[in-house]
Design a protein around this motif. Sequence first.
Motif, PDB file in Angstrom:
ATOM      1  N   GLY A  64       1.377 -13.274   0.229  1.00 50.56           N
ATOM      2  CA  GLY A  64       1.259 -11.847  -0.064  1.00 50.56           C
ATOM      3  C   GLY A  64       2.455 -11.052   0.443  1.00 50.56           C
ATOM      4  O   GLY A  64       3.189 -11.493   1.347  1.00 50.56           O
ATOM      5  N   TYR A  65       2.641  -9.887  -0.121  1.00 50.63           N
ATOM      6  CA  TYR A  65       3.796  -9.042   0.208  1.00 50.63           C
ATOM      7  C   TYR A  65       3.307  -7.627   0.528  1.00 50.63           C
ATOM      8  O   TYR A  65       2.521  -7.049  -0.226  1.00 50.63           O
ATOM      9  N   TRP A  66       3.786  -7.083   1.665  1.00 51.94           N
ATOM     10  CA  TRP A  66       3.457  -5.710   2.058  1.00 51.94           C
ATOM     11  C   TRP A  66       4.631  -4.792   1.728  1.00 51.94           C
ATOM     12  O   TRP A  66       5.763  -5.066   2.109  1.00 51.94           O
ATOM     13  N   THR A  67       4.363  -3.717   1.023  1.00 50.56           N
ATOM     14  CA  THR A  67       5.415  -2.762   0.677  1.00 50.56           C
ATOM     15  C   THR A  67       5.680  -1.807   1.830  1.00 50.56           C
ATOM     16  O   THR A  67       4.897  -1.705   2.779  1.00 50.56           O
ATOM     17  N   SER A  68       6.780  -1.111   1.726  1.00 46.51           N
ATOM     18  CA  SER A  68       7.026   0.016   2.624  1.00 46.51           C
ATOM     19  C   SER A  68       6.121   1.176   2.198  1.00 46.51           C
ATOM     20  O   SER A  68       5.664   1.226   1.059  1.00 46.51           O
ATOM     21  N   PRO A  69       5.834   2.125   3.092  1.00 45.47           N
ATOM     22  CA  PRO A  69       5.029   3.282   2.689  1.00 45.47           C
ATOM     23  C   PRO A  69       5.715   4.052   1.556  1.00 45.47           C
ATOM     24  O   PRO A  69       6.934   4.235   1.560  1.00 45.47           O
TER      25      PRO A  69
END
Length: 301
Positions: A64-69
Amino acid sequence: MYSPFAFRGPPNESVYKNCSRDQPEFCPSLDLAHAYDYVNVTMDGNEWYTAPRCLYLRDGIRTGYWTSPYFDANAGEINVVTCSQPIIAHSSGKFLGVATIDITVDALCYGDQCGTAVDYNYLSVEIQSVGFVFVAVAMVCALGCGVWTQVYSKDRVVIASQPFFLRLICCGCLIMASLIIPLSIDDGIVDADGCSIACMAFPWLLSIGFTATFSVLFSKIWRLNKVFHNARNMRRVAVKVHDALWPFAILMTANCAIMVAWTRVDPLIWYRTEPDDAYQPEDTVAPRANPTLLSASSSCS
């Protein structure tokens, strides 16, 4: 695609009333293809799709990949971070899309929102107007009393009340009434130097007005005491105005000397305290009413 963000509200809202697996047409939904071109790598806000796709096609990364806000302007109109999980065909290994979940980050600002995130607590026009009305009323009363004293200065009652001292009391009250004027000044009206001058003007006006008023009252009482003291000794004495002015002169001279020394050695300086990147609210338990609004303050020291 089922999208709860198409309508934000508690589950008991009427929009969800008929929403069920058997009646999906009553469920809030949103076609992202109609909201924006999410496969376009040059557009802001598409990181949730383009980044995990690129990482898989280039490096074979399946996690999985977390984006920047970011501010989801098209599909949610809210500040979020997105966790995107690539969907890969089991047999061919073909990239099919992503499964995502958005987490709101209301305590953050993004882009142009950050430019209006500080409340400088300027005095409102209404508060300043009320203050100036009080100043005007007090000044008019002081001037009115002074004019009345001058008009009836030959009256027996006014003469007995010592007109000279009455005029000085009116002057002291007039000066103290003007205290509200420097209190109404902030950096929304003048620059920092002007605010510093207003800071130092407050103790000057207060000390001079207070000393002028109450040292005169002390002089009047001292004058009467001298008359009664000589009367008790069966002596007649004439106490002139200048005889009773020395307490007023001494107190006013000492007061002005102290104020001049204060102003020259360590004057009050206006400054503003603004929250920086490490700002933390004092109350770390209860949430603020508006977590994206920081409060700045100003003071004299």
